[in-house]
Design a protein around this motif. Structure first.
Motif, PDB file in Angstrom:
ATOM      1  N   PRO A 156     -38.237   3.029  31.755  1.00  0.00           N
ATOM      2  CA  PRO A 156     -37.786   2.064  30.901  1.00  0.00           C
ATOM      3  C   PRO A 156     -37.681   2.783  29.513  1.00  0.00           C
ATOM      4  O   PRO A 156     -38.567   3.703  29.156  1.00  0.00           O
ATOM      5  N   ILE A 157     -36.745   2.389  28.840  1.00  0.00           N
ATOM      6  CA  ILE A 157     -36.424   3.039  27.534  1.00  0.00           C
ATOM      7  C   ILE A 157     -37.335   2.798  26.397  1.00  0.00           C
ATOM      8  O   ILE A 157     -37.551   1.644  26.021  1.00  0.00           O
ATOM      9  N   PRO A 158     -37.774   3.745  25.855  1.00  0.00           N
ATOM     10  CA  PRO A 158     -38.894   3.508  24.761  1.00  0.00           C
ATOM     11  C   PRO A 158     -38.213   2.877  23.534  1.00  0.00           C
ATOM     12  O   PRO A 158     -36.905   3.233  23.485  1.00  0.00           O
ATOM     13  N   PRO A 159     -38.753   2.745  22.504  1.00  0.00           N
ATOM     14  CA  PRO A 159     -37.978   2.078  21.156  1.00  0.00           C
ATOM     15  C   PRO A 159     -37.168   3.329  20.624  1.00  0.00           C
ATOM     16  O   PRO A 159     -37.656   4.503  20.307  1.00  0.00           O
ATOM     17  N   GLU A 160     -35.742   2.956  20.378  1.00  0.00           N
ATOM     18  CA  GLU A 160     -35.061   3.852  19.566  1.00  0.00           C
ATOM     19  C   GLU A 160     -35.046   5.300  20.215  1.00  0.00           C
ATOM     20  O   GLU A 160     -34.974   6.295  19.483  1.00  0.00           O
ATOM     21  N   LYS A 161     -34.878   5.347  21.403  1.00  0.00           N
ATOM     22  CA  LYS A 161     -34.928   6.749  21.965  1.00  0.00           C
ATOM     23  C   LYS A 161     -33.475   6.760  22.973  1.00  0.00           C
ATOM     24  O   LYS A 161     -32.639   6.013  23.037  1.00  0.00           O
ATOM     25  N   THR A 162     -32.808   7.953  23.001  1.00  0.00           N
ATOM     26  CA  THR A 162     -31.554   8.107  23.744  1.00  0.00           C
ATOM     27  C   THR A 162     -31.978   9.194  24.874  1.00  0.00           C
ATOM     28  O   THR A 162     -32.784  10.118  24.912  1.00  0.00           O
ATOM     29  N   PRO A 163     -31.191   9.032  25.840  1.00  0.00           N
ATOM     30  CA  PRO A 163     -31.767  10.041  27.206  1.00  0.00           C
ATOM     31  C   PRO A 163     -31.473  11.463  26.853  1.00  0.00           C
ATOM     32  O   PRO A 163     -30.498  11.696  26.315  1.00  0.00           O
ATOM     33  N   VAL A 169     -30.165  24.599  41.568  1.00  0.00           N
ATOM     34  CA  VAL A 169     -29.964  23.774  40.729  1.00  0.00           C
ATOM     35  C   VAL A 169     -30.990  22.594  40.381  1.00  0.00           C
ATOM     36  O   VAL A 169     -31.396  22.185  41.280  1.00  0.00           O
ATOM     37  N   ARG A 170     -31.633  22.634  39.175  1.00  0.00           N
ATOM     38  CA  ARG A 170     -32.535  21.592  38.718  1.00  0.00           C
ATOM     39  C   ARG A 170     -31.920  20.801  37.678  1.00  0.00           C
ATOM     40  O   ARG A 170     -31.090  20.917  36.897  1.00  0.00           O
ATOM     41  N   PHE A 171     -31.997  19.272  37.805  1.00  0.00           N
ATOM     42  CA  PHE A 171     -31.501  18.378  37.029  1.00  0.00           C
ATOM     43  C   PHE A 171     -32.498  17.161  36.912  1.00  0.00           C
ATOM     44  O   PHE A 171     -32.895  16.448  37.818  1.00  0.00           O
ATOM     45  N   PHE A 172     -33.028  17.044  35.685  1.00  0.00           N
ATOM     46  CA  PHE A 172     -34.115  15.917  35.340  1.00  0.00           C
ATOM     47  C   PHE A 172     -33.672  15.275  34.242  1.00  0.00           C
ATOM     48  O   PHE A 172     -32.915  15.681  33.283  1.00  0.00           O
ATOM     49  N   GLY A 173     -33.857  14.005  34.249  1.00  0.00           N
ATOM     50  CA  GLY A 173     -33.467  12.793  33.088  1.00  0.00           C
ATOM     51  C   GLY A 173     -34.729  12.163  32.517  1.00  0.00           C
ATOM     52  O   GLY A 173     -35.691  11.938  33.296  1.00  0.00           O
ATOM     53  N   GLY A 174     -34.922  12.109  31.165  1.00  0.00           N
ATOM     54  CA  GLY A 174     -36.065  11.621  30.659  1.00  0.00           C
ATOM     55  C   GLY A 174     -35.563  11.054  29.123  1.00  0.00           C
ATOM     56  O   GLY A 174     -34.497  10.975  28.709  1.00  0.00           O
ATOM     57  N   TRP A 175     -36.483  11.095  28.290  1.00  0.00           N
ATOM     58  CA  TRP A 175     -36.500  10.498  26.935  1.00  0.00           C
ATOM     59  C   TRP A 175     -36.921  11.384  25.887  1.00  0.00           C
ATOM     60  O   TRP A 175     -36.565  11.435  24.844  1.00  0.00           O
ATOM     61  N   ASP A 176     -37.604  12.491  26.361  1.00  0.00           N
ATOM     62  CA  ASP A 176     -38.205  13.537  25.359  1.00  0.00           C
ATOM     63  C   ASP A 176     -38.191  14.767  25.889  1.00  0.00           C
ATOM     64  O   ASP A 176     -38.936  15.692  25.204  1.00  0.00           O
ATOM     65  N   PHE A 177     -37.192  15.388  26.520  1.00  0.00           N
ATOM     66  CA  PHE A 177     -36.859  16.651  26.603  1.00  0.00           C
ATOM     67  C   PHE A 177     -36.399  17.281  25.468  1.00  0.00           C
ATOM     68  O   PHE A 177     -35.512  16.721  24.763  1.00  0.00           O
ATOM     69  N   ASN A 178     -36.861  18.576  25.250  1.00  0.00           N
ATOM     70  CA  ASN A 178     -36.229  19.353  23.995  1.00  0.00           C
ATOM     71  C   ASN A 178     -36.199  20.740  24.395  1.00  0.00           C
ATOM     72  O   ASN A 178     -36.494  21.082  25.477  1.00  0.00           O
ATOM     73  N   ASP A 179     -35.803  21.543  23.512  1.00  0.00           N
ATOM     74  CA  ASP A 179     -35.253  22.821  23.924  1.00  0.00           C
ATOM     75  C   ASP A 179     -36.580  23.784  24.145  1.00  0.00           C
ATOM     76  O   ASP A 179     -36.624  24.687  24.839  1.00  0.00           O
ATOM     77  N   SER A 180     -37.734  23.285  23.729  1.00  0.00           N
ATOM     78  CA  SER A 180     -39.029  23.938  24.073  1.00  0.00           C
ATOM     79  C   SER A 180     -39.172  23.915  25.307  1.00  0.00           C
ATOM     80  O   SER A 180     -40.170  24.862  25.780  1.00  0.00           O
ATOM     81  N   ASP A 181     -38.934  22.948  25.852  1.00  0.00           N
ATOM     82  CA  ASP A 181     -39.220  22.789  27.426  1.00  0.00           C
ATOM     83  C   ASP A 181     -38.759  24.048  28.203  1.00  0.00           C
ATOM     84  O   ASP A 181     -38.946  24.123  29.294  1.00  0.00           O
ATOM     85  N   LEU A 182     -37.621  24.700  27.848  1.00  0.00           N
ATOM     86  CA  LEU A 182     -36.767  25.432  28.512  1.00  0.00           C
ATOM     87  C   LEU A 182     -37.844  26.703  28.741  1.00  0.00           C
ATOM     88  O   LEU A 182     -37.549  27.671  29.604  1.00  0.00           O
ATOM     89  N   ASP A 183     -38.674  26.965  27.951  1.00  0.00           N
ATOM     90  CA  ASP A 183     -39.868  28.168  27.892  1.00  0.00           C
ATOM     91  C   ASP A 183     -41.060  27.730  28.883  1.00  0.00           C
ATOM     92  O   ASP A 183     -41.773  28.801  29.202  1.00  0.00           O
ATOM     93  N   LEU A 184     -41.165  26.411  29.289  1.00  0.00           N
ATOM     94  CA  LEU A 184     -41.884  26.235  30.587  1.00  0.00           C
ATOM     95  C   LEU A 184     -41.677  26.143  31.892  1.00  0.00           C
ATOM     96  O   LEU A 184     -40.485  26.578  32.183  1.00  0.00           O
ATOM     97  N   ASP A 185     -42.436  25.822  32.681  1.00  0.00           N
ATOM     98  CA  ASP A 185     -42.156  25.646  34.099  1.00  0.00           C
ATOM     99  C   ASP A 185     -41.244  24.625  34.382  1.00  0.00           C
ATOM    100  O   ASP A 185     -41.651  23.536  33.995  1.00  0.00           O
ATOM    101  N   LEU A 186     -39.637  24.785  34.620  1.00  0.00           N
ATOM    102  CA  LEU A 186     -39.070  23.512  34.535  1.00  0.00           C
ATOM    103  C   LEU A 186     -39.248  22.537  35.442  1.00  0.00           C
ATOM    104  O   LEU A 186     -39.043  21.466  35.377  1.00  0.00           O
ATOM    105  N   ALA A 187     -39.959  22.852  36.616  1.00  0.00           N
ATOM    106  CA  ALA A 187     -40.236  21.691  37.481  1.00  0.00           C
ATOM    107  C   ALA A 187     -41.600  20.808  37.039  1.00  0.00           C
ATOM    108  O   ALA A 187     -41.268  19.751  37.017  1.00  0.00           O
TER     109      ALA A 187
END
Length: 691
Positions: free
Chosen positions: A517-524, A483-501
């Motif tokens: 720190p939260i960038p302006p107008e971002k959601t986790p 199981v891998r679990f990462f949190g950020g502000w810019d993950f998107n579906d295209s990241d699933l095609d990359l090396d997840l680590a």
């Protein structure tokens, strides 16, 4: 078979204060390792009323700090092991019939077949990567003396000691009864002092444990981690901690383990840990025991002396106790149906363990509100939520911990695969009646659980410890799901095609970390992926559990089904996910992988995010239904299984299936990071030095 197998809150807090104060004042020492008999200087630190000052900057306390630096290698492998195992060096294990020692435990963990003390051969489906033998520090090693050279200097307790000895020698149910009575005497502070080792014997036994670990440690291939269990047991309320060393024997042997004779106060244990590090230059951490039998004390809102928690307490607890044991043989303590009524999976392995404390000397309250108040202070999820409140009021979070699993087996072997579950004690080995026999609880209420997955850079004591300290770990109820679990502000579906680590570390933080720190107008956003155990069942779903603190100071929780197998999607409005189905044949204890998926992955964005609210998120991964160890017993023994129940229809109530699961360490969000820049001086100072 051997191979297949939380009346009123005020009232509650007052009760806790009374209980703690009574435990601190009235309960005698649990060990006869007298302070005066210890080597000079060993426990001088106990006179100190405060610990050494905490680090000015630490990634565990500062949400701006980056636990990962560009100069730190990123872990690419998950390593599996057990951080809670007992051998004959633990008095309760020995009294119950265990004769296997640490060497046997390591051999079993390395994949070799071992004959249990019940006479049955058992072998893991594949080796573990590491093991911590954590025998109880109180009475360490003294069982062998009791067995072969019964003490004769017990005074008024001599008759009782002689009776226990006779029962232990007789074996079987008599030995189990003796073990239960010894545990009860210890928990009530009435264990005869003659049963504990002298200072010299204590040092010798500790050295033997260290030497055995050193002999079996094979860096890169198998890691034998040095450790012990500190056995605080206030009137039967379990506050044990497993102490894990980063060090080799040359440091571990410089200070003998801490016992409850000195204090049953966890803060004094933390003093010992600081003293150890100051004296040796080494590193230790503590993993609190599964809190479901602490009767609300494990995550109490007061300290050992009944005082409100302070910022210093919160910082020290977070420093020394980065991980919590959420599942083991004595049940699972993620949450409970009475405190998480909207969680359809909240009832997992809680039966029996929600009735009372360890020795059942203090039953849980019958009043629903009082029960909820108690459960709130002994299960992981409400503790994580309460931690947010403390962070808001104190500026520090005492309950900021990662989640892990272990066995707490007392038979020297970590045999908790469902199809080869050998029980907690020797008398719980596979038999026709073990599911209904009573050993504190009914036999079927013991679970075949669990293991810890560690994202480490290499299989060494240092790398494993460092991963635990940064909370990059997760617990499972047995299966080795990746199981891998990462949190950020810019993950998107295209990241699933990359090396997840690579994308996970590049764009976010891993399990156990704090959102940057939260960038302006971002959601986790969260990147989560799970791969089935190569030898086990397909996956049912991935869920993300969120806890948060609102503007009025109230905590909340919500379960999000973020990915379902077989193309299933959450229902509109409710968010429920249709059942995956069930292929288990309980007559033969078999199932098929014709449902579920081998792998699940997704990117999820919190739809309810409020940047002003503190929050945490963790992932829970469920397998499809599979046979429980009770079903393997049923299928193996056939008509003889449970043929003579002590109560009518009791066998019909025994669960035969389960959905194994994994719990990742949480990722935290703090609104304090809203106005902070990631390039602040404090963040740079940590980033430049790595961890």
């Amino acid at each position: 078979m051997n191979q297949r197998f939380l009346r009123i809150r005020k009232l509650f807090i007052t009760g806790l204060c009374i209980c703690l104060l009574m435990g601190n004042i009235l309960i005698p020492s649990n060990s006869a390792l007298a302070l005066s008999s210890l080597p000079p200087g060993e426990y001088d630190f106990l006179e100190k009323q405060s610990s050494t000052p905490l680090p000015e900057r630490d990634c565990r306390f500062d949400p701006n700090s980056k636990c990962y630096s560009p100069y730190v290698e990123r872990p690419q492998q998950v390593l599996w092991g057990d951080t809670h195992l007992h051998t004959i060096y633990s008095f309760d294990a020995g009294a119950a019939g265990t004769r296997l020692g640490p060497a046997d435990a390591y051999e079993f963990a390395r994949g070799n077949e071992v004959i249990t003390d019940a006479g049955q051969p058992v072998k893991l489906s594949r080796p573990l990567d590491f093991l911590v033998v954590t025998d109880h520090s109180d009475g360490l090693g003294a069982f062998s003396k009791f067995l072969f050279n019964t003490p004769t200097d017990c005074g008024a307790a001599q008759e009782q000691v002689d009776t226990w000895h006779e029962m232990v020698v007789a074996g079987g149910n008599k030995a189990v009864k003796a073990s239960s009575e010894i545990i009860a005497a210890f928990s009530q502070g009435k264990l005869p002092s003659c049963l504990s080792p002298s200072a010299e014997e204590f040092q010798t036994f500790w050295q033997e444990i260290i030497d055995t670990a050193e002999a079996h440690n094979d860096p890169g291939n198998f890691t034998a981690v040095i450790g012990y269990e500190w056995t605080s047991l206030l009137g039967g309320n379990n506050l044990h901690r497993n102490i894990i060393y980063r060090d080799n024997g040359d440091k571990a042997n410089q200070l003998v383990p801490y016992t409850t004779n000195q204090s049953s106060n966890p803060e004094y244990l933390w003093n010992w840990m600081q003293n150890y590090e100051d004296k040796t230059g080494g590193d230790v951490l503590a993993i609190p025991h599964n809190g479901n039998i602490s009767n609300g004390l494990m995550f109490a809102e007061i300290d050992h002396n009944g005082n409100p928690l302070t910022e210093n307490y919160a910082q020290r607890r977070q420093l020394w106790e980065p991980i919590y044991e959420v599942t083991q043989i004595k049940g699972t303590s993620e949450t409970h149906p009475e405190i998480s009524p909207d969680d359809e999976f909240a009832d997992f392995e809680v039966a029996g363990w929600d009735l009372g404390n360890l020795d059942m000397s203090f039953p849980k309250p019958s009043d629903p509100e009082a029960r909820k108040a108690m459960f709130e202070h002994e299960y992981a999820r409400p503790a994580l939520k309460n931690g947010l409140k403390f962070e808001e009021s104190l500026g520090a979070n005492p309950f900021k911990f990662g989640l892990a699993g272990s066995t707490d087996s007392h038979i020297s072997v970590s045999a908790v695969e469902e199809n080869s579950f050998m029980g907690k004690f020797p008398n719980q080995a596979p038999s026709t009646e073990r599911a209904i026999e009573k050993v504190g609880r009914l036999g079927w209420q013991y679970g075949a659980s669990g293991y810890m997955g560690v994202w480490a850079t290499e299989n060494t004591r240092k790398a494993l410890f460092d991963a635990m300290e940064r909370r990059e770990v997760y617990g499972t109820t047995g299966p080795r799901m990746v199981v891998r679990f990462f949190g950020g502000w810019d993950f998107n579906d295209s990241d699933l095609d990359l090396d997840l680590a690579e994308v996970g570390y590049d764009k976010g933080v891993p399990m156990g970390g704090d959102l940057t720190p939260i960038p302006p107008e971002k959601t986790p956003t969260f990147l989560v992926a799970a791969l089935k155990d190569s030898l086990g069942a397909n996956l049912d779903r991935i869920q993300i559990i969120k806890g948060w603190l609102d503007a009025e100071g109230n905590t909340h929780e919500k379960i999000y089904n973020v990915k379902g197998s077989d193309g299933r999607t959450p229902r509109p409005i409710t968010g429920d996910l249709p059942d995956v189905g069930n292929t288990v044949d309980t007559e033969t204890a078999t199932y098929t992988n014709t449902i579920g998926d081998k792998q699940l992955e997704t990117v999820w964005t919190d739809p309810d995010f409020d940047p002003s609210q503190r929050a945490f998120y963790y992932a829970r991964v469920l397998e499809i239904p599979t046979p429980r160890w009770t079903d393997y017993d049923k299928a193996f023994f056939g008509d003889e299984w449970c043929a003579k129940p002590k109560r009518p229809k009791v066998c019909n109530r025994i669960p035969l299936t389960l959905q194994e699961r994994a719990y990742t360490s949480p990722i935290w969000y703090s609104p304090a990071t809203v106005a902070m820049e990631p390039t602040s001086e404090s963040a740079r100072s940590v980033e430049n030095v790595g961890h």
